[in-house]
Design an enzyme around this catalytic site. Structure first.
Site, PDB file in Angstrom:
ATOM      1  N   THR A   1      31.512  30.463  -4.927  1.00  0.00           N
ATOM      2  CA  THR A   1      32.801  29.849  -5.298  1.00  0.00           C
ATOM      3  C   THR A   1      32.753  28.357  -4.991  1.00  0.00           C
ATOM      4  OG1 THR A   1      34.124  31.813  -4.982  1.00  0.00           O
ATOM      5  CG2 THR A   1      35.247  29.708  -4.657  1.00  0.00           C
ATOM      6  N   ARG A   8      42.531  42.367  -9.102  1.00  0.00           N
ATOM      7  CA  ARG A   8      42.478  41.747  -7.772  1.00  0.00           C
ATOM      8  C   ARG A   8      42.391  40.223  -7.888  1.00  0.00           C
ATOM      9  NH1 ARG A   8      38.861  38.124  -4.952  1.00  0.00           N
ATOM     10  NH2 ARG A   8      39.062  38.520  -2.728  1.00  0.00           N
ATOM     11  N   GLY A  43      41.983  36.780  -5.249  1.00  0.00           N
ATOM     12  CA  GLY A  43      41.713  36.372  -3.865  1.00  0.00           C
ATOM     13  C   GLY A  43      42.470  35.115  -3.495  1.00  0.00           C
ATOM     14  N   ASP A  44      41.855  34.328  -2.660  1.00  0.00           N
ATOM     15  CA  ASP A  44      42.495  33.101  -2.168  1.00  0.00           C
ATOM     16  C   ASP A  44      42.331  31.907  -3.107  1.00  0.00           C
ATOM     17  OD1 ASP A  44      39.684  33.212  -1.686  1.00  0.00           O
ATOM     18  OD2 ASP A  44      39.868  31.518  -0.307  1.00  0.00           O
ATOM     19  N   THR A  58      35.919  29.273   1.026  1.00  0.00           N
ATOM     20  CA  THR A  58      35.082  30.213   0.292  1.00  0.00           C
ATOM     21  C   THR A  58      34.877  31.431   1.178  1.00  0.00           C
ATOM     22  OG1 THR A  58      32.967  30.498  -0.855  1.00  0.00           O
ATOM     23  CG2 THR A  58      32.935  29.118   1.105  1.00  0.00           C
ATOM     24  N   GLY A  59      34.509  32.541   0.566  1.00  0.00           N
ATOM     25  CA  GLY A  59      34.311  33.756   1.343  1.00  0.00           C
ATOM     26  C   GLY A  59      35.330  34.818   0.974  1.00  0.00           C
ATOM     27  N   GLY A  72      38.410  36.316   0.328  1.00  0.00           N
ATOM     28  CA  GLY A  72      39.709  35.702   0.094  1.00  0.00           C
ATOM     29  C   GLY A  72      40.857  36.364   0.821  1.00  0.00           C
TER      30      GLY A  72
HETATM   31  C1  SD4 Z   1      37.585  35.315  -3.454  1.00  0.00           C
HETATM   32  N1  SD4 Z   1      37.120  33.430  -2.060  1.00  0.00           N
HETATM   33  O1  SD4 Z   1      37.872  35.656  -4.592  1.00  0.00           O
HETATM   34  C2  SD4 Z   1      36.719  34.093  -3.262  1.00  0.00           C
HETATM   35  C3  SD4 Z   1      35.287  34.519  -3.274  1.00  0.00           C
HETATM   36  C4  SD4 Z   1      34.327  33.443  -2.878  1.00  0.00           C
HETATM   37  O2  SD4 Z   1      32.224  32.561  -2.985  1.00  0.00           O
HETATM   38  O3  SD4 Z   1      34.633  32.518  -2.179  1.00  0.00           O
HETATM   39  N2  SD4 Z   1      33.109  33.515  -3.306  1.00  0.00           N
HETATM   40  O4  SD4 Z   1      37.943  35.941  -2.465  1.00  0.00           O
END
Ligand code: SD4
Length: 327
Positions: free
Chosen positions: A187, A215, A217-218, A238-239, A241
């Site tokens: 991301t 779904r 995410g953040d 990132t990560g 979410g």
């Molecule tokens: C999510 N934060 O959809 C994003 C995923 C992500 O690197 O950061 N991927 O939760």
């Protein structure tokens, strides 16, 4: 507040990366007011996205504004089919549909976002259109897609053969789990400061691979995956979410900087807050990236492996973030 100006830094060691327009604007500004603070354009992004930051820097270096730098920078990743977590080529949801999330925020706290949008390769640009051409902040799903067509975006198949084959393989077991620094490693969240000292940010993703249909995410949520306050700075994430949303992570980090923390300290507090809420659970990655009005940057993550790119007059580097868990 002092009006910030971009002034030429005479100690600049990388003059070669500067183009004529920006140099000219430096000199004009320096003649205009020699007492103003020095503002140096800078762009940062999550992970090692060399080409995206180079593109954003090209815009900033030519005297462009931070918002344009963000949009054009992250579009590089949205178009890159090798990147399986952003735009074209992104991993699909568990039903095989690629659904994209993105948001953008400018110096005046205007913002726009698209959530769970299909068939459009550049969600960041649609998010910008939501911000600029509608009275809304977020458009989701079919509404976002229809709006994109109305604005002239074209329908494209975002599922590449590679992502399709991997999804078909995944379907054999359909085991849904997050894999630290593998599933979640692409991301792009980007923050930039332009020659006027103005800050903008953007974040774009296809989200977690094989997520439940619908779904989100953040990444497209203002305050979670991205937040900018032009008086203070900006942050992006990132990560996983879900964990970032629970703590409204990027907003938290900007507020911590408002209270006097450096970007580095603020990112560390943000990650610690998440870890405390999780009471010992460690099976996920989060990476936070922040910049303040002075152009200072910081990054921090849960597990080793998160890096962030910085491009300024001082050069173009990939920084390894320190982590909460050391090994
Ligand atoms: C999510 N934060 O959809 C994003 C995923 C992500 O690197 O950061 N991927 O939760």
């Amino acid at each position: 507040m002092l009006r910030r100006k971009f002034l030429k830094n005479s100690s600049m060691g990388t003059a070669g990366v500067f183009s004529a327009p920006l140099m000219a604007s430096c000199q004009e500004n320096s003649e205009e007011n020699s007492e103003t603070e020095i503002v140096k354009p800078i762009v940062v992004c999550t992970w090692n996205f060399h080409n995206a930051t180079a593109k954003a820097w090209e815009v900033l270096n030519a005297g462009g504004n931070a918002l344009d730098a963000i949009e054009q920078g992250v579009m590089i990743e949205e178009a890159d089919v090798e990147n399986q977590t952003v735009g074209m080529g992104g991993r699909p949801d568990r039903d095989g549909n690629v659904t994209l999330d993105a948001c953008i925020m400018d110096k005046d706290s205007n913002c726009g976002a698209v959530l769970c949008m299909q068939n459009i390769a550049h969600p960041i640009s649609v998010a910008r259109k939501v911000m600029e051409d509608t009275p809304h902040v977020m458009l989701a799903g079919k509404g976002a897609e229809r709006f994109a067509y109305e604005k002239g975006f074209k329908n494209e198949n975002l599922l590449t053969e590679q992502s399709k084959q991997e999804w078909l393989e995944w379907k054999k077991t359909s085991k849904y789990e997050t894999i630290i620094n593998i599933e979640n490693h692409d991301t792009i969240g980007m923050l930039a400061i332009d020659k006027n000292g103005d800050i903008a940010g953007g974040c774009t993703t296809s989200g977690m691979g094989y997520k439940y249909a619908g779904r989100v995410g953040d990444s497209p949520i203002i305050g979670a995956g991205l937040f900018v306050d032009n008086e203070i700075g900006g942050a992006t994430a990132t990560g996983v979410g879900e964990e970032v949303v629970r703590t409204v992570g990027s907003f938290l980090i900007v507020e911590l900087m408002r209270q006097g923390k450096t970007p580095q300290e603020a990112c560390e507090v943000g990650v610690k807050r998440i870890m405390e809420k999780n009471k010992g659970r460690k099976d996920f990655q989060i990476g936070f990236l922040a910049i303040n009005k002075k152009g200072e940057t910081g990054g921090y993550c849960v597990h080793p492996g998160f890096t962030y790119r910085v491009y300024s007059e001082e050069g173009h580097v990939n920084n390894t973030s320190d982590s909460y868990i050391k090994v």
